[in-house]
Design a protein around this motif. Structure first.
Motif, PDB file in Angstrom:
ATOM      1  N   LYS A 126       8.054   1.348   0.384  1.00 30.49           N
ATOM      2  CA  LYS A 126       8.688   0.731  -0.792  1.00 30.49           C
ATOM      3  C   LYS A 126       9.884   1.533  -1.300  1.00 30.49           C
ATOM      4  CE  LYS A 126       4.706   1.116  -2.263  1.00 30.49           C
ATOM      5  NZ  LYS A 126       3.413   1.349  -2.862  1.00 30.49           N
ATOM      6  N   GLU A 174       0.552   2.504 -16.537  1.00 32.22           N
ATOM      7  CA  GLU A 174       1.338   1.867 -15.469  1.00 32.22           C
ATOM      8  C   GLU A 174       1.704   0.435 -15.878  1.00 32.22           C
ATOM      9  OE1 GLU A 174       0.757   1.874 -10.703  1.00 32.22           O
ATOM     10  OE2 GLU A 174      -0.885   0.906 -11.755  1.00 32.22           O
ATOM     11  N   THR A 211       7.136  -0.399  -6.682  1.00 26.29           N
ATOM     12  CA  THR A 211       5.966  -0.258  -7.553  1.00 26.29           C
ATOM     13  C   THR A 211       4.922   0.620  -6.869  1.00 26.29           C
ATOM     14  OG1 THR A 211       4.917  -2.224  -6.603  1.00 26.29           O
ATOM     15  CG2 THR A 211       6.331  -2.566  -8.520  1.00 26.29           C
ATOM     16  N   ASP A 257       6.800   4.830 -10.256  1.00 28.13           N
ATOM     17  CA  ASP A 257       6.073   6.103 -10.416  1.00 28.13           C
ATOM     18  C   ASP A 257       6.947   7.168 -11.077  1.00 28.13           C
ATOM     19  OD1 ASP A 257       3.667   5.229  -9.378  1.00 28.13           O
ATOM     20  OD2 ASP A 257       4.055   5.973  -7.360  1.00 28.13           O
ATOM     21  N   PHE A 317       0.823  -1.208   0.000  1.00 28.10           N
ATOM     22  CA  PHE A 317       0.000   0.000   0.000  1.00 28.10           C
ATOM     23  C   PHE A 317       0.861   1.263   0.000  1.00 28.10           C
ATOM     24  CE2 PHE A 317      -3.495   2.771   1.241  1.00 28.10           C
ATOM     25  CZ  PHE A 317      -4.561   2.155   0.622  1.00 28.10           C
ATOM     26  N   MET A 318       0.256   2.378  -0.464  1.00 25.39           N
ATOM     27  CA  MET A 318       0.935   3.676  -0.380  1.00 25.39           C
ATOM     28  C   MET A 318       1.440   3.867   1.049  1.00 25.39           C
ATOM     29  SD  MET A 318      -1.846   6.222  -2.175  1.00 25.39           S
ATOM     30  CE  MET A 318      -3.358   5.265  -2.099  1.00 25.39           C
ATOM     31  N   PHE A 349      -4.360   5.860 -16.482  1.00 26.63           N
ATOM     32  CA  PHE A 349      -3.148   5.728 -15.673  1.00 26.63           C
ATOM     33  C   PHE A 349      -2.792   4.261 -15.498  1.00 26.63           C
ATOM     34  CE2 PHE A 349      -1.223   4.871 -11.517  1.00 26.63           C
ATOM     35  CZ  PHE A 349      -0.020   5.563 -11.657  1.00 26.63           C
ATOM     36  N   ARG A 367      -0.403  12.242  -3.917  1.00 25.83           N
ATOM     37  CA  ARG A 367      -1.145  11.006  -4.139  1.00 25.83           C
ATOM     38  C   ARG A 367      -2.615  11.307  -4.409  1.00 25.83           C
ATOM     39  NH1 ARG A 367       2.917   9.273   0.053  1.00 25.83           N
ATOM     40  NH2 ARG A 367       3.943   7.411  -0.774  1.00 25.83           N
ATOM     41  N   LEU A 379      -5.280   9.724  -5.035  1.00 26.03           N
ATOM     42  CA  LEU A 379      -6.389   8.956  -4.461  1.00 26.03           C
ATOM     43  C   LEU A 379      -6.723   9.402  -3.038  1.00 26.03           C
ATOM     44  CD1 LEU A 379      -5.590   5.310  -5.652  1.00 26.03           C
ATOM     45  CD2 LEU A 379      -7.234   6.904  -6.616  1.00 26.03           C
TER      46      LEU A 379
HETATM   47  C1  S3P Z   1      -1.339   4.590  -6.067  1.00 26.17           C
HETATM   48  C2  S3P Z   1      -0.124   4.658  -5.426  1.00 26.17           C
HETATM   49  C3  S3P Z   1       0.909   5.633  -5.798  1.00 26.17           C
HETATM   50  C4  S3P Z   1       0.781   6.035  -7.273  1.00 26.17           C
HETATM   51  C5  S3P Z   1      -0.605   6.503  -7.547  1.00 26.17           C
HETATM   52  C6  S3P Z   1      -1.665   5.436  -7.248  1.00 26.17           C
HETATM   53  C7  S3P Z   1      -2.335   3.598  -5.601  1.00 26.17           C
HETATM   54  O1  S3P Z   1       2.204   5.074  -5.564  1.00 26.17           O
HETATM   55  O2  S3P Z   1       1.107   4.966  -8.136  1.00 26.17           O
HETATM   56  O3  S3P Z   1      -0.822   7.652  -6.776  1.00 26.17           O
HETATM   57  O4  S3P Z   1      -3.292   3.311  -6.338  1.00 26.17           O
HETATM   58  O5  S3P Z   1      -2.174   3.071  -4.469  1.00 26.17           O
HETATM   59  P1  S3P Z   1       2.823   4.876  -4.075  1.00 26.17           P
HETATM   60  O6  S3P Z   1       2.340   3.557  -3.548  1.00 26.17           O
HETATM   61  O7  S3P Z   1       4.294   4.869  -4.333  1.00 26.17           O
HETATM   62  O8  S3P Z   1       2.381   6.035  -3.257  1.00 26.17           O
END
Ligand code: S3P
Length: 171
Positions: free
Chosen positions: A13, A59, A76, A32, A8-9, A55, A117, A119
């Motif tokens: 990572k 991705e 990732t 990213d 998760f964000m 996106f 971010r 979301l």
């Molecule tokens: C996302 C996570 C983000 C980035 C985008 C969408 C997600 O990366 O790819 O904002 O859907 O959880 P990080 O996990 O590095 O924040």
């Protein structure tokens, strides 16, 4: 070896990936950042201009077409393993490690890191914890397909190296 860090964000990572790469003398990329360079815009800008679906396609394309060197750690995006066949692709093409953290820990790490971010950028504290709880539940079945699941609480790059050695993964 390609090592894909997933989770998760806010699970660490990028931070842990950078340190892990230095320890193993591997290269490191943040997917990213590759997306931003390819698209010549920020992730937030991409979402705004083209929406999430586009996106996710971009991705997948970036993940599956990047010209990876032999030894590399790849951080990732949090959603990457949960779309298309990305998780299967990563499992087939490298080693996947899920850095697992519970919603509360993620929320406290993310509360001051929402801006980039899309979301979560407009969520208040309550909204953030609710979003994380729901999304994590939805995403965990994908994350749990990782070849290695590591508890992210108090995790260090040294600990990851230890686990990889213990499992005889570093040759
Ligand atoms: C996302 C996570 C983000 C980035 C985008 C969408 C997600 O990366 O790819 O904002 O859907 O959880 P990080 O996990 O590095 O924040």
């Amino acid at each position: 070896m390609k090592i894909f860090l997933i989770g998760f964000m806010g699970c660490g990572k990028t931070t842990l990936g950078t340190k892990l790469a230095a320890k193993l003398t591997y290269e490191f990329i943040d997917l990213d950042k590759v997306i931003e360079a390819r698209a010549r815009t920020t992730i937030a800008g991409y979402f705004e201009k083209f929406g999430e679906l586009k996106f996710r396609e971009f991705e997948r394309d970036t993940l599956q077409r990047f010209n990876y060197p032999e030894n590399i750690i790849i951080a990732t995006g949090g959603g990457a393993p949960c779309f298309f066949d990305n998780m299967e692709w990563m499992n087939k093409n490298g080693k996947t490690i899920y850095l697992s953290l519970p919603p509360k820990a993620l929320a406290s790490r993310l509360k001051n890191a929402k801006e980039k971010r899309p979301l979560i950028k407009d969520l208040d504290e309550d909204g953030l914890i609710r979003f994380i709880t729901t999304k994590l539940e939805e995403r965990e079945p994908f994350y749990k397909k990782a070849q290695l699941i590591i508890d992210g609480i108090g995790l260090t790059a040294e600990k990851i190296v230890e686990v990889l050695h213990y499992q005889n993964q570093l040759k």
